[in-house]
Motif scaffolding. Structure first.
Motif, PDB file in Angstrom:
ATOM      1  N   LEU A   1       0.768  -1.416   0.099  1.00  0.00           N
ATOM      2  CA  LEU A   1      -0.160   0.075   0.086  1.00  0.00           C
ATOM      3  C   LEU A   1       1.010   1.261  -0.077  1.00  0.00           C
ATOM      4  O   LEU A   1       0.617   2.092  -0.775  1.00  0.00           O
ATOM      5  N   HIS A   2       1.935   1.326   0.961  1.00  0.00           N
ATOM      6  CA  HIS A   2       2.725   2.519   0.996  1.00  0.00           C
ATOM      7  C   HIS A   2       3.424   2.599  -0.483  1.00  0.00           C
ATOM      8  O   HIS A   2       3.600   3.801  -0.724  1.00  0.00           O
ATOM      9  N   ALA A   3       3.924   1.704  -0.768  1.00  0.00           N
ATOM     10  CA  ALA A   3       4.762   1.747  -2.117  1.00  0.00           C
ATOM     11  C   ALA A   3       3.813   2.193  -3.473  1.00  0.00           C
ATOM     12  O   ALA A   3       4.213   2.962  -4.202  1.00  0.00           O
ATOM     13  N   TYR A   4       2.671   1.513  -3.218  1.00  0.00           N
ATOM     14  CA  TYR A   4       1.587   1.918  -4.574  1.00  0.00           C
ATOM     15  C   TYR A   4       1.282   3.459  -4.337  1.00  0.00           C
ATOM     16  O   TYR A   4       1.347   4.159  -5.497  1.00  0.00           O
ATOM     17  N   VAL A   5       1.029   3.956  -3.166  1.00  0.00           N
ATOM     18  CA  VAL A   5       0.692   5.381  -3.175  1.00  0.00           C
ATOM     19  C   VAL A   5       1.808   6.273  -3.529  1.00  0.00           C
ATOM     20  O   VAL A   5       1.449   7.427  -4.180  1.00  0.00           O
TER      21      VAL A   5
ATOM     22  N   PRO B   1      -8.916   6.573  -1.680  1.00  0.00           N
ATOM     23  CA  PRO B   1      -8.902   5.262  -1.245  1.00  0.00           C
ATOM     24  C   PRO B   1      -9.711   4.107  -1.977  1.00  0.00           C
ATOM     25  O   PRO B   1      -9.175   3.173  -1.909  1.00  0.00           O
ATOM     26  N   ALA B   2     -10.601   4.424  -2.840  1.00  0.00           N
ATOM     27  CA  ALA B   2     -11.268   3.548  -3.658  1.00  0.00           C
ATOM     28  C   ALA B   2     -10.166   2.831  -4.840  1.00  0.00           C
ATOM     29  O   ALA B   2     -10.094   1.689  -4.835  1.00  0.00           O
ATOM     30  N   SER B   3      -9.518   3.716  -5.448  1.00  0.00           N
ATOM     31  CA  SER B   3      -8.637   3.435  -6.320  1.00  0.00           C
ATOM     32  C   SER B   3      -7.575   2.522  -5.822  1.00  0.00           C
ATOM     33  O   SER B   3      -6.929   1.421  -6.206  1.00  0.00           O
ATOM     34  N   VAL B   4      -7.094   2.811  -4.562  1.00  0.00           N
ATOM     35  CA  VAL B   4      -5.926   1.994  -3.711  1.00  0.00           C
ATOM     36  C   VAL B   4      -6.403   0.752  -3.382  1.00  0.00           C
ATOM     37  O   VAL B   4      -5.707  -0.314  -3.524  1.00  0.00           O
ATOM     38  N   ALA B   5      -7.616   0.670  -2.908  1.00  0.00           N
ATOM     39  CA  ALA B   5      -8.398  -0.639  -2.815  1.00  0.00           C
ATOM     40  C   ALA B   5      -8.285  -1.543  -3.670  1.00  0.00           C
ATOM     41  O   ALA B   5      -8.134  -2.763  -3.850  1.00  0.00           O
ATOM     42  N   GLU B   6      -8.839  -1.100  -5.150  1.00  0.00           N
ATOM     43  CA  GLU B   6      -8.990  -1.672  -6.156  1.00  0.00           C
ATOM     44  C   GLU B   6      -7.524  -2.246  -6.855  1.00  0.00           C
ATOM     45  O   GLU B   6      -7.568  -3.377  -6.989  1.00  0.00           O
ATOM     46  N   ALA B   7      -6.692  -1.540  -6.610  1.00  0.00           N
ATOM     47  CA  ALA B   7      -5.388  -1.651  -7.276  1.00  0.00           C
ATOM     48  C   ALA B   7      -4.586  -2.972  -6.419  1.00  0.00           C
ATOM     49  O   ALA B   7      -3.798  -3.964  -6.939  1.00  0.00           O
TER      50      ALA B   7
END
Length: 304
Positions: free
Chosen positions: A199-203, A214-220
């Motif tokens: 999660l940290h790396a993706y953000v 938050p929605a796009s992070v959860a989906e990814a």
């Protein structure tokens, strides 16, 4: 703040050459010589090279083999091996023969690193492997060997590239990420810990994207929004506030780089995913108690 010092301690050998120059906000010093001890003493500087702010010091050999002595331990430095330390900490390099050593000083204000991350970076053994070191090492040698005459803007961007890689180097094996204020939560086992690292790396890789939510992070990450919010329970932050904080941290770091008067606040806002310069300025003032322009003006004055 104490001073950066290179001193020789050998009854038979002396440095053959020393060169020092400034590249953007970096201070680069190259030392060449034969077998001897090279010491960094933060409390004494016979060359009068005054340093008035905290910094991180990077070292890399183009030639020679040395033993690095610091924090009561000894480590071998081969050509191409990179080491880092807090500039306030002393160290000694026992050079075994002919050598060429490059030392690069980076102001702490140009790095988004916590005190803990700086301490841990300064405790890592000299390295040339991994993801970041193979990029940073050659860049440091190129910066040290480049000739004067480059434009100030080019030098600042080179310095910025070095600072960015140092920041990545410090968190390469740290799943908490550069903007995290605490350890990765461990309840739930290794899978939860690994997920938080992703999660940290993706953000961090997508802060520029205005559609990062938050929605796009959860989906990814192939999890539900409900579970994503559950991961942040007890962390004094929501997912949205965490994303906002990371954007502000990176924008503040970019604005703090010396000599960046050529970049507008609006450009920085766009670069880090803010919907508008007005939104960025309002959020920046709420977080840091001053406007982005005031922060930049107070931090980017080139040193004399």
């Amino acid at each position: 703040m104490s001073l950066t010092t290179i001193m020789t301690h050998s009854p038979t050998a002396m440095c053959d050459a020393r060169t020092a120059r400034t590249v953007g906000f970096l201070h680069v010093r190259t030392v060449r010589g034969t077998a001897q001890s090279v010491r960094h003493d933060p409390h004494h500087d016979p060359e009068g090279d005054a340093v008035t702010e905290p910094y991180v010091l990077l070292g890399i050999h183009s030639l020679g083999r040395a033993t690095l002595v610091r924090r009561g331990s000894t480590e071998v430095c081969l050509p191409g091996d990179l080491f880092a330390c807090d500039g306030a900490e002393p160290f000694v390099l026992d050079e075994e023969g002919d050598f060429e050593l490059h030392l690069v000083r980076i102001p702490r204000r140009a790095l988004t690193l916590t005190d803990r991350q700086v301490r841990e970076l300064g405790g890592r053994v000299p390295f040339a492997d991994g993801t970041v070191a193979p990029l940073l090492g050659p860049l440091l040698r190129d910066v040290a060997g480049s000739r004067p005459g480059q434009t100030p803007r080019t030098e600042l961007r080179l310095a910025g590239a070095v600072a960015d890689l140092v920041g990545l180097l410090a968190v390469e094996d740290d799943e908490s990420g550069p903007g995290d204020s605490g350890p990765v939560p461990r309840e739930g086992g290794q899978e939860r810990e690994a997920l938080m690292g992703r999660l940290h790396a993706y953000v961090d890789a997508n802060l520029w994207d205005r559609n990062l939510t938050p929605a796009s992070v959860a989906e990814a990450q192939h999890i539900s929004i409900r579970y994503l919010h559950k991961l942040f329970e007890g962390r004094d932050s929501t997912v949205g506030r965490w994303i906002q904080r990371r954007r502000l941290e990176e924008a503040r770091r970019e604005l703090a780089r010396p000599g960046r008067d050529d970049i507008t606040v609006s450009a920085v806002a766009r670069r880090w995913g803010f919907a508008s310069a007005t939104h960025f300025s309002r959020s920046f003032r709420a977080a840091y108690g001053m406007s982005p322009s005031d922060w930049r003006d107070g931090r980017t004055r080139p040193a004399a």
